[in-house]
Design a protein around this motif. Sequence first.
Motif, PDB file in Angstrom:
ATOM      1  N   LEU A   1      36.731  70.291  37.181  1.00 60.19           N
ATOM      2  CA  LEU A   1      36.369  68.925  37.542  1.00 60.19           C
ATOM      3  C   LEU A   1      37.593  68.237  38.134  1.00 60.19           C
ATOM      4  O   LEU A   1      38.681  68.275  37.553  1.00 60.19           O
ATOM      5  CB  LEU A   1      35.903  68.144  36.312  1.00 60.19           C
ATOM      6  CG  LEU A   1      35.491  66.691  36.581  1.00 60.19           C
ATOM      7  CD1 LEU A   1      34.229  66.629  37.426  1.00 60.19           C
ATOM      8  CD2 LEU A   1      35.291  65.927  35.277  1.00 60.19           C
ATOM      9  N   ARG A   2      37.411  67.600  39.303  1.00 57.66           N
ATOM     10  CA  ARG A   2      38.495  66.901  39.986  1.00 57.66           C
ATOM     11  C   ARG A   2      38.088  65.454  40.223  1.00 57.66           C
ATOM     12  O   ARG A   2      37.029  65.200  40.791  1.00 57.66           O
ATOM     13  CB  ARG A   2      38.833  67.604  41.307  1.00 57.66           C
ATOM     14  CG  ARG A   2      39.301  69.034  41.113  1.00 57.66           C
ATOM     15  CD  ARG A   2      39.516  69.764  42.441  1.00 57.66           C
ATOM     16  NE  ARG A   2      39.927  71.135  42.216  1.00 57.66           N
ATOM     17  CZ  ARG A   2      41.174  71.535  42.048  1.00 57.66           C
ATOM     18  NH1 ARG A   2      42.162  70.646  42.107  1.00 57.66           N
ATOM     19  NH2 ARG A   2      41.468  72.790  41.844  1.00 57.66           N
ATOM     20  N   LEU A   3      38.936  64.543  39.793  1.00 60.11           N
ATOM     21  CA  LEU A   3      38.695  63.120  39.986  1.00 60.11           C
ATOM     22  C   LEU A   3      39.833  62.513  40.790  1.00 60.11           C
ATOM     23  O   LEU A   3      40.989  62.881  40.602  1.00 60.11           O
ATOM     24  CB  LEU A   3      38.594  62.388  38.643  1.00 60.11           C
ATOM     25  CG  LEU A   3      37.270  62.489  37.878  1.00 60.11           C
ATOM     26  CD1 LEU A   3      37.153  63.838  37.193  1.00 60.11           C
ATOM     27  CD2 LEU A   3      37.165  61.379  36.840  1.00 60.11           C
ATOM     28  N   ARG A   4      39.478  61.562  41.663  1.00 62.87           N
ATOM     29  CA  ARG A   4      40.480  60.818  42.430  1.00 62.87           C
ATOM     30  C   ARG A   4      40.051  59.356  42.454  1.00 62.87           C
ATOM     31  O   ARG A   4      38.905  59.045  42.763  1.00 62.87           O
ATOM     32  CB  ARG A   4      40.594  61.353  43.858  1.00 62.87           C
ATOM     33  CG  ARG A   4      41.734  60.727  44.668  1.00 62.87           C
ATOM     34  CD  ARG A   4      41.717  61.226  46.096  1.00 62.87           C
ATOM     35  NE  ARG A   4      42.922  60.862  46.843  1.00 62.87           N
ATOM     36  CZ  ARG A   4      43.128  59.687  47.414  1.00 62.87           C
ATOM     37  NH1 ARG A   4      42.187  58.733  47.319  1.00 62.87           N
ATOM     38  NH2 ARG A   4      44.248  59.446  48.078  1.00 62.87           N
ATOM     39  N   SER A   5      40.974  58.472  42.123  1.00 63.57           N
ATOM     40  CA  SER A   5      40.628  57.054  42.057  1.00 63.57           C
ATOM     41  C   SER A   5      40.323  56.503  43.449  1.00 63.57           C
ATOM     42  O   SER A   5      40.985  56.835  44.422  1.00 63.57           O
ATOM     43  CB  SER A   5      41.766  56.251  41.415  1.00 63.57           C
ATOM     44  OG  SER A   5      42.961  56.382  42.168  1.00 63.57           O
ATOM     45  N   ARG A   6      39.306  55.661  43.536  1.00 60.54           N
ATOM     46  CA  ARG A   6      38.985  54.971  44.778  1.00 60.54           C
ATOM     47  C   ARG A   6      39.270  53.477  44.667  1.00 60.54           C
ATOM     48  O   ARG A   6      39.332  52.780  45.662  1.00 60.54           O
ATOM     49  CB  ARG A   6      37.537  55.208  45.188  1.00 60.54           C
ATOM     50  CG  ARG A   6      36.511  54.709  44.207  1.00 60.54           C
ATOM     51  CD  ARG A   6      35.096  55.039  44.691  1.00 60.54           C
ATOM     52  NE  ARG A   6      34.743  54.239  45.863  1.00 60.54           N
ATOM     53  CZ  ARG A   6      34.199  54.734  46.963  1.00 60.54           C
ATOM     54  NH1 ARG A   6      33.980  56.023  47.075  1.00 60.54           N
ATOM     55  NH2 ARG A   6      33.881  53.955  47.968  1.00 60.54           N
ATOM     56  N   ALA A   7      39.442  52.998  43.433  1.00 62.63           N
ATOM     57  CA  ALA A   7      39.789  51.589  43.209  1.00 62.63           C
ATOM     58  C   ALA A   7      40.440  51.463  41.844  1.00 62.63           C
ATOM     59  O   ALA A   7      40.052  52.139  40.892  1.00 62.63           O
ATOM     60  CB  ALA A   7      38.553  50.702  43.290  1.00 62.63           C
ATOM     61  N   VAL A   8      41.451  50.592  41.756  1.00 64.86           N
ATOM     62  CA  VAL A   8      42.154  50.329  40.493  1.00 64.86           C
ATOM     63  C   VAL A   8      42.267  48.830  40.325  1.00 64.86           C
ATOM     64  O   VAL A   8      42.608  48.107  41.264  1.00 64.86           O
ATOM     65  CB  VAL A   8      43.557  50.975  40.476  1.00 64.86           C
ATOM     66  CG1 VAL A   8      44.291  50.619  39.187  1.00 64.86           C
ATOM     67  CG2 VAL A   8      43.462  52.491  40.637  1.00 64.86           C
ATOM     68  N   GLY A   9      41.969  48.353  39.116  1.00 63.03           N
ATOM     69  CA  GLY A   9      42.063  46.932  38.832  1.00 63.03           C
ATOM     70  C   GLY A   9      42.803  46.693  37.535  1.00 63.03           C
ATOM     71  O   GLY A   9      42.990  47.608  36.728  1.00 63.03           O
ATOM     72  N   MET A  10      43.241  45.441  37.335  1.00 67.18           N
ATOM     73  CA  MET A  10      43.940  45.059  36.111  1.00 67.18           C
ATOM     74  C   MET A  10      43.276  43.836  35.519  1.00 67.18           C
ATOM     75  O   MET A  10      42.686  43.015  36.233  1.00 67.18           O
ATOM     76  CB  MET A  10      45.416  44.766  36.399  1.00 67.18           C
ATOM     77  CG  MET A  10      46.170  45.951  36.971  1.00 67.18           C
ATOM     78  SD  MET A  10      47.971  45.724  36.938  1.00 67.18           S
ATOM     79  CE  MET A  10      48.291  45.842  35.172  1.00 67.18           C
ATOM     80  N   ARG A  11      43.352  43.734  34.212  1.00 69.32           N
ATOM     81  CA  ARG A  11      42.809  42.575  33.506  1.00 69.32           C
ATOM     82  C   ARG A  11      43.973  41.813  32.887  1.00 69.32           C
ATOM     83  O   ARG A  11      44.746  42.356  32.096  1.00 69.32           O
ATOM     84  CB  ARG A  11      41.826  43.023  32.430  1.00 69.32           C
ATOM     85  CG  ARG A  11      41.217  41.857  31.659  1.00 69.32           C
ATOM     86  CD  ARG A  11      40.197  42.346  30.664  1.00 69.32           C
ATOM     87  NE  ARG A  11      39.041  42.926  31.315  1.00 69.32           N
ATOM     88  CZ  ARG A  11      38.041  43.513  30.668  1.00 69.32           C
ATOM     89  NH1 ARG A  11      38.088  43.631  29.348  1.00 69.32           N
ATOM     90  NH2 ARG A  11      37.022  44.009  31.326  1.00 69.32           N
ATOM     91  N   LEU A  12      44.125  40.550  33.267  1.00 65.34           N
ATOM     92  CA  LEU A  12      45.162  39.669  32.734  1.00 65.34           C
ATOM     93  C   LEU A  12      44.470  38.507  32.036  1.00 65.34           C
ATOM     94  O   LEU A  12      44.064  37.536  32.667  1.00 65.34           O
ATOM     95  CB  LEU A  12      46.069  39.160  33.865  1.00 65.34           C
ATOM     96  CG  LEU A  12      46.699  40.239  34.751  1.00 65.34           C
ATOM     97  CD1 LEU A  12      47.400  39.618  35.939  1.00 65.34           C
ATOM     98  CD2 LEU A  12      47.669  41.082  33.941  1.00 65.34           C
ATOM     99  N   GLY A  13      44.299  38.634  30.711  1.00 59.29           N
ATOM    100  CA  GLY A  13      43.533  37.626  29.987  1.00 59.29           C
ATOM    101  C   GLY A  13      42.081  37.679  30.437  1.00 59.29           C
ATOM    102  O   GLY A  13      41.433  38.711  30.392  1.00 59.29           O
ATOM    103  N   VAL A  14      41.567  36.535  30.910  1.00 59.39           N
ATOM    104  CA  VAL A  14      40.183  36.492  31.392  1.00 59.39           C
ATOM    105  C   VAL A  14      40.090  36.853  32.873  1.00 59.39           C
ATOM    106  O   VAL A  14      39.000  36.979  33.424  1.00 59.39           O
ATOM    107  CB  VAL A  14      39.563  35.094  31.157  1.00 59.39           C
ATOM    108  CG1 VAL A  14      39.490  34.791  29.672  1.00 59.39           C
ATOM    109  CG2 VAL A  14      40.357  34.014  31.883  1.00 59.39           C
ATOM    110  N   LEU A  15      41.245  37.019  33.537  1.00 61.43           N
ATOM    111  CA  LEU A  15      41.260  37.324  34.963  1.00 61.43           C
ATOM    112  C   LEU A  15      41.143  38.821  35.205  1.00 61.43           C
ATOM    113  O   LEU A  15      41.754  39.626  34.500  1.00 61.43           O
ATOM    114  CB  LEU A  15      42.545  36.807  35.611  1.00 61.43           C
ATOM    115  CG  LEU A  15      42.777  35.292  35.580  1.00 61.43           C
ATOM    116  CD1 LEU A  15      44.129  34.967  36.192  1.00 61.43           C
ATOM    117  CD2 LEU A  15      41.667  34.553  36.319  1.00 61.43           C
TER     118      LEU A  15
END
Length: 204
Positions: free
Chosen positions: A136-150
């Motif tokens: 199985l090979r995975l590659r990220s297409r999007a990365v996000g961060m959570r800062l508190g409620v943001l």
Amino acid sequence: MSPGASPYARALGTRRADLHLTLREYFDTLPPGHVGIGEGVFDRVGTSRRWLQPLLRPLHRRGVLFAGWEQDVPFRITNRLVAGRLLGERVLMSTQGRWTMRDAVVLNRHGRPVDEIGDPVVVAAEFDLDVATGALRLRSRAVGMRLGVLRLRLPRFLAPVVRLVESFDEEAGAQRVRVTIDLPVIGRIYEYGGTFRYRIEEDT
């Protein structure tokens, strides 16, 4: 496939049949009242760039990344399937002491797996996945961060690229995992890889 099945099994669909049998069992649905346990050794884990290690300490404290660089680190994986979410806990027995990473894998409306990492969640990565030579090979297409409620989705030119390969090492008779994280321009900032053996048992 049942909505209660593993998010990986649902994302793979008919491609499950192309996985090595051991991996098929690993990514398949856990029976109710059972837990998956993996025990092994990481050949290496962390970042070899010493200047990065202090910058990773906040993520280390939140259980996202290991802010160090070590080799031959024993680890234990525990997987649970709760309401279609695959909850994972990875415990590393490093020279710094016991360190735990927690994550939850869910399936988004596009049928792609999303890994939410940290306690509480700090980083989320959406993946494309493929099967090649039984792995199985995975590659990220999007990365996000959570800062508190943001919640902030990182633009492509800034976002790290996360790659994961899960395979079966016939010579070692064990499952092999390798994860790398690369930043544009900078290159490799984090990695871990090693082998482990996996079993399913009653959740006591």
